[in-house]
Design an enzyme around this catalytic site. Sequence first.
Site, PDB file in Angstrom:
ATOM      1  N   SER A 129      30.335  38.717  92.069  1.00  0.00           N
ATOM      2  CA  SER A 129      29.619  38.903  93.522  1.00  0.00           C
ATOM      3  C   SER A 129      30.021  40.016  94.161  1.00  0.00           C
ATOM      4  O   SER A 129      31.566  40.561  94.243  1.00  0.00           O
ATOM      5  CB  SER A 129      30.155  37.499  94.051  1.00  0.00           C
ATOM      6  OG  SER A 129      29.391  37.524  95.289  1.00  0.00           O
ATOM      7  N   TYR A 153      37.122  31.668  96.791  1.00  0.00           N
ATOM      8  CA  TYR A 153      35.980  32.228  95.884  1.00  0.00           C
ATOM      9  C   TYR A 153      35.891  33.536  95.306  1.00  0.00           C
ATOM     10  O   TYR A 153      35.847  33.820  94.231  1.00  0.00           O
ATOM     11  CB  TYR A 153      34.665  31.751  96.737  1.00  0.00           C
ATOM     12  CG  TYR A 153      33.355  32.157  96.006  1.00  0.00           C
ATOM     13  CD1 TYR A 153      33.304  31.711  94.692  1.00  0.00           C
ATOM     14  CD2 TYR A 153      32.769  33.330  96.364  1.00  0.00           C
ATOM     15  CE1 TYR A 153      32.052  32.024  93.883  1.00  0.00           C
ATOM     16  CE2 TYR A 153      31.434  33.678  95.790  1.00  0.00           C
ATOM     17  CZ  TYR A 153      31.378  33.193  94.627  1.00  0.00           C
ATOM     18  OH  TYR A 153      30.116  33.788  93.777  1.00  0.00           O
ATOM     19  N   LYS A 157      36.923  35.322  91.733  1.00  0.00           N
ATOM     20  CA  LYS A 157      35.594  36.322  91.032  1.00  0.00           C
ATOM     21  C   LYS A 157      36.690  37.647  90.833  1.00  0.00           C
ATOM     22  O   LYS A 157      36.448  38.108  89.603  1.00  0.00           O
ATOM     23  CB  LYS A 157      34.584  36.662  91.847  1.00  0.00           C
ATOM     24  CG  LYS A 157      33.589  35.697  92.053  1.00  0.00           C
ATOM     25  CD  LYS A 157      33.021  35.262  90.778  1.00  0.00           C
ATOM     26  CE  LYS A 157      32.092  34.304  90.940  1.00  0.00           C
ATOM     27  NZ  LYS A 157      31.300  33.468  89.595  1.00  0.00           N
ATOM     28  N   ASN A 203      23.457  28.940 102.952  1.00  0.00           N
ATOM     29  CA  ASN A 203      22.971  30.301 103.027  1.00  0.00           C
ATOM     30  C   ASN A 203      21.506  30.221 103.579  1.00  0.00           C
ATOM     31  O   ASN A 203      20.951  29.366 103.899  1.00  0.00           O
ATOM     32  CB  ASN A 203      22.363  30.665 101.486  1.00  0.00           C
ATOM     33  CG  ASN A 203      24.127  30.791 100.767  1.00  0.00           C
ATOM     34  OD1 ASN A 203      24.392  30.177  99.858  1.00  0.00           O
ATOM     35  ND2 ASN A 203      25.063  31.443 101.258  1.00  0.00           N
TER      36      ASN A 203
HETATM   37  P1  NAD Z   1      24.378  27.413  90.808  1.00  0.00           P
HETATM   38  O1  NAD Z   1      25.318  26.401  91.218  1.00  0.00           O
HETATM   39  O2  NAD Z   1      23.054  26.991  90.881  1.00  0.00           O
HETATM   40  O3  NAD Z   1      24.726  27.481  89.151  1.00  0.00           O
HETATM   41  C1  NAD Z   1      26.097  27.412  88.452  1.00  0.00           C
HETATM   42  C2  NAD Z   1      25.700  26.207  87.391  1.00  0.00           C
HETATM   43  O4  NAD Z   1      27.120  26.304  86.818  1.00  0.00           O
HETATM   44  C3  NAD Z   1      25.420  24.948  87.786  1.00  0.00           C
HETATM   45  O5  NAD Z   1      24.161  24.544  87.032  1.00  0.00           O
HETATM   46  C4  NAD Z   1      26.466  23.927  87.679  1.00  0.00           C
HETATM   47  O6  NAD Z   1      26.052  22.786  86.952  1.00  0.00           O
HETATM   48  C5  NAD Z   1      27.186  24.866  86.432  1.00  0.00           C
HETATM   49  N1  NAD Z   1      28.591  24.718  86.390  1.00  0.00           N
HETATM   50  C6  NAD Z   1      29.618  24.595  87.224  1.00  0.00           C
HETATM   51  N2  NAD Z   1      30.814  24.500  86.536  1.00  0.00           N
HETATM   52  C7  NAD Z   1      30.568  24.372  85.486  1.00  0.00           C
HETATM   53  C8  NAD Z   1      31.733  23.902  84.232  1.00  0.00           C
HETATM   54  N3  NAD Z   1      32.916  24.086  84.621  1.00  0.00           N
HETATM   55  N4  NAD Z   1      31.191  23.793  83.222  1.00  0.00           N
HETATM   56  C9  NAD Z   1      29.815  23.930  82.894  1.00  0.00           C
HETATM   57  N5  NAD Z   1      28.912  24.027  83.728  1.00  0.00           N
HETATM   58  C10 NAD Z   1      29.169  24.263  85.151  1.00  0.00           C
HETATM   59  O7  NAD Z   1      24.710  28.757  91.226  1.00  0.00           O
HETATM   60  P2  NAD Z   1      23.972  30.034  91.002  1.00  0.00           P
HETATM   61  O8  NAD Z   1      23.631  30.320  92.324  1.00  0.00           O
HETATM   62  O9  NAD Z   1      23.130  30.076  90.059  1.00  0.00           O
HETATM   63  O10 NAD Z   1      25.078  31.065  90.567  1.00  0.00           O
HETATM   64  C11 NAD Z   1      25.675  31.287  89.316  1.00  0.00           C
HETATM   65  C12 NAD Z   1      26.796  32.336  89.121  1.00  0.00           C
HETATM   66  O11 NAD Z   1      26.473  33.561  89.897  1.00  0.00           O
HETATM   67  C13 NAD Z   1      28.068  31.789  89.748  1.00  0.00           C
HETATM   68  O12 NAD Z   1      29.077  32.074  88.881  1.00  0.00           O
HETATM   69  C14 NAD Z   1      27.971  32.232  91.136  1.00  0.00           C
HETATM   70  O13 NAD Z   1      29.439  32.637  91.834  1.00  0.00           O
HETATM   71  C15 NAD Z   1      27.507  34.085  90.765  1.00  0.00           C
HETATM   72  N6  NAD Z   1      27.085  34.216  92.150  1.00  0.00           N
HETATM   73  C16 NAD Z   1      26.019  33.667  93.137  1.00  0.00           C
HETATM   74  C17 NAD Z   1      25.389  34.235  93.982  1.00  0.00           C
HETATM   75  C18 NAD Z   1      24.490  33.411  94.624  1.00  0.00           C
HETATM   76  O14 NAD Z   1      24.021  33.775  96.088  1.00  0.00           O
HETATM   77  N7  NAD Z   1      23.743  32.333  94.186  1.00  0.00           N
HETATM   78  C19 NAD Z   1      25.903  35.245  94.508  1.00  0.00           C
HETATM   79  C20 NAD Z   1      26.973  35.809  93.867  1.00  0.00           C
HETATM   80  C21 NAD Z   1      27.549  35.410  92.369  1.00  0.00           C
HETATM   81  C1  UD1 Z   2      27.542  34.245 101.363  1.00  0.00           C
HETATM   82  C2  UD1 Z   2      29.003  34.027 100.893  1.00  0.00           C
HETATM   83  C3  UD1 Z   2      28.997  35.039  99.859  1.00  0.00           C
HETATM   84  C4  UD1 Z   2      28.127  34.687  98.711  1.00  0.00           C
HETATM   85  C5  UD1 Z   2      26.729  34.815  99.157  1.00  0.00           C
HETATM   86  C6  UD1 Z   2      25.936  34.412  98.259  1.00  0.00           C
HETATM   87  C7  UD1 Z   2      30.140  33.532 103.140  1.00  0.00           C
HETATM   88  C8  UD1 Z   2      31.163  34.166 104.189  1.00  0.00           C
HETATM   89  N1  UD1 Z   2      29.834  34.436 102.005  1.00  0.00           N
HETATM   90  O1  UD1 Z   2      27.098  35.387 101.726  1.00  0.00           O
HETATM   91  O2  UD1 Z   2      30.354  34.870  99.528  1.00  0.00           O
HETATM   92  O3  UD1 Z   2      28.383  35.601  97.758  1.00  0.00           O
HETATM   93  O4  UD1 Z   2      26.869  33.977 100.389  1.00  0.00           O
HETATM   94  O5  UD1 Z   2      24.767  34.584  98.523  1.00  0.00           O
HETATM   95  O6  UD1 Z   2      29.827  32.244 103.015  1.00  0.00           O
HETATM   96  N2  UD1 Z   2      23.215  33.210 108.523  1.00  0.00           N
HETATM   97  C9  UD1 Z   2      22.931  32.628 109.723  1.00  0.00           C
HETATM   98  N3  UD1 Z   2      22.422  31.149 109.736  1.00  0.00           N
HETATM   99  C10 UD1 Z   2      22.612  30.425 108.464  1.00  0.00           C
HETATM  100  C11 UD1 Z   2      23.162  31.145 107.525  1.00  0.00           C
HETATM  101  C12 UD1 Z   2      23.446  32.362 107.627  1.00  0.00           C
HETATM  102  O7  UD1 Z   2      22.742  33.228 110.670  1.00  0.00           O
HETATM  103  O8  UD1 Z   2      22.514  29.205 108.705  1.00  0.00           O
HETATM  104  C13 UD1 Z   2      23.434  34.624 108.603  1.00  0.00           C
HETATM  105  C14 UD1 Z   2      24.939  35.010 108.126  1.00  0.00           C
HETATM  106  O9  UD1 Z   2      25.649  35.014 109.385  1.00  0.00           O
HETATM  107  C15 UD1 Z   2      24.660  36.351 107.564  1.00  0.00           C
HETATM  108  C16 UD1 Z   2      23.355  36.091 106.632  1.00  0.00           C
HETATM  109  O10 UD1 Z   2      22.607  35.098 107.532  1.00  0.00           O
HETATM  110  O11 UD1 Z   2      24.530  37.473 108.530  1.00  0.00           O
HETATM  111  C17 UD1 Z   2      23.244  35.790 105.389  1.00  0.00           C
HETATM  112  O12 UD1 Z   2      23.998  34.774 105.069  1.00  0.00           O
HETATM  113  P1  UD1 Z   2      24.137  33.937 103.730  1.00  0.00           P
HETATM  114  O13 UD1 Z   2      22.838  33.766 103.160  1.00  0.00           O
HETATM  115  O14 UD1 Z   2      25.220  32.604 103.943  1.00  0.00           O
HETATM  116  O15 UD1 Z   2      24.964  35.270 102.840  1.00  0.00           O
HETATM  117  P2  UD1 Z   2      26.405  35.846 103.017  1.00  0.00           P
HETATM  118  O16 UD1 Z   2      27.016  35.700 104.083  1.00  0.00           O
HETATM  119  O17 UD1 Z   2      26.061  37.280 102.951  1.00  0.00           O
END
Ligand code: NAD
Ligand code: UD1
Length: 343
Positions: A129, A153, A157, A203
């Site tokens: 991430s 978190y 990573k 988010n």
């Molecule tokens: P998500 O929660 O939708 O998907 C993660 C999946 O992993 C889920 O289906 C959950 O049930 C499964 N899981 C969790 N722990 C497990 C375990 N111990 N064994 C087996 N399955 C398990 O999240 P996502 O948004 O799809 O994210 C996927 C990956 O990408 C994660 O590692 C997350 O940290 C990373 N990531 C996500 C974002 C984001 O914004 N969504 C941003 C940066 C990195």
């Molecule tokens: C957040 C996580 C980051 C993670 C990412 C996944 C934190 C501090 N960071 O990032 O670790 O990898 O999500 O996508 O939680 N915002 C609002 N109102 C809301 C929600 C968000 O104003 O209800 C604003 C936030 O202040 C930010 C932007 O929207 O400026 C995006 O926020 P968000 O979607 O939570 O993502 P990140 O903060 O970038």
Amino acid sequence: MTEKFPEILVTGGAGYIGSHTCVALIQAGFMPVIVDNLSNSHPLAISRIEAITGTRPAFYKCDIADDAGLRTVLECHPCVATIHFAGLKAVGRSVSEPLETYRDNVCGSLSLLQTLRSRGINRLIFSSSATVYGGAEHMPIPETASIQPTNPYGHSKAMIEQILQDLVTAAPDMAIGVLRYFNPVGAHISGEIGEDPQGIPDNLFPYVSQVAVGRREKLLVFGDDYDTKDGTGVRDYIHVMDLADGHVAALQRCLDTDGLFAVNLGTGQGSSVLEIIQAFETVSGKPVAYEVVGRRPGDVATSFADPSKASDMLNFKAQRDLTQMCRDAWNWQQRNPTGYANR
Ligand code: NAD
Ligand code: UD1
């Protein structure tokens, strides 16, 4: 005789990014084998992958730390590589329950890596991430920026990235792609799969779409006094299907080349919170009520990627614009107003 496609172990493949990547994998000629403990996902996602692609991936409800369970899966499916999504991603919960996050992400990954090594599976893509960069000072953020996470978190990573680096040093026959995602949003164009957060979304994108669909009254905008174009936070939003395509490109490199690489997956463009609201209103035709409140602790003003390494190394460039991100998020939200649970 039916053609045999290379099988790819996909941990966390029922989740948001994993399910979209499974669609891209199938369409690129791979066969996903999903293991997921369903702690943050719904099994209906598997049927929806099938509805989109016409192919049902193998699915096993299994924890990545369950060595015996994983071995049984891998005995039936001789996978050539792994895409490792499984893990916990809620930043706030990682602060209040750090041991839970470290156990699932770090211990889970360690156990998975041991199982994979014992089976000779030495090609891996890991979901990292942009959060590992913490409050980076210079924009856009290149991969060479310092790793300085600010919450458990992000530390989890960064720890896994270090473990993978040490593993490749010890075992140079391995190929590992570390993908640092910026802000994945949107959904598959069909509206069959999308982001399905449990409870109140943390988010921005899912919150905005839940306001537009009438599930929540108004968005709280966390601060309008940042040093940005309109005072609200700026982020690099990337369409989840572009992200999925980035995984296929990274997988193809890992199948051809040994060693570890780390790349950003982003667009290189920053959008403010107010720009997202505006774009979503235009696409949906619905008003998105909002109220500006104080800053959210831990937030940075601006974060966007330098995407040039992904372009040079993987020939990957995000294709979908903000309108498509909003359109596809809105389509998913309208078709599934309460997520997977409503059908
Ligand atoms: P998500 O929660 O939708 O998907 C993660 C999946 O992993 C889920 O289906 C959950 O049930 C499964 N899981 C969790 N722990 C497990 C375990 N111990 N064994 C087996 N399955 C398990 O999240 P996502 O948004 O799809 O994210 C996927 C990956 O990408 C994660 O590692 C997350 O940290 C990373 N990531 C996500 C974002 C984001 O914004 N969504 C941003 C940066 C990195
Ligand atoms: C957040 C996580 C980051 C993670 C990412 C996944 C934190 C501090 N960071 O990032 O670790 O990898 O999500 O996508 O939680 N915002 C609002 N109102 C809301 C929600 C968000 O104003 O209800 C604003 C936030 O202040 C930010 C932007 O929207 O400026 C995006 O926020 P968000 O979607 O939570 O993502 P990140 O903060 O970038």
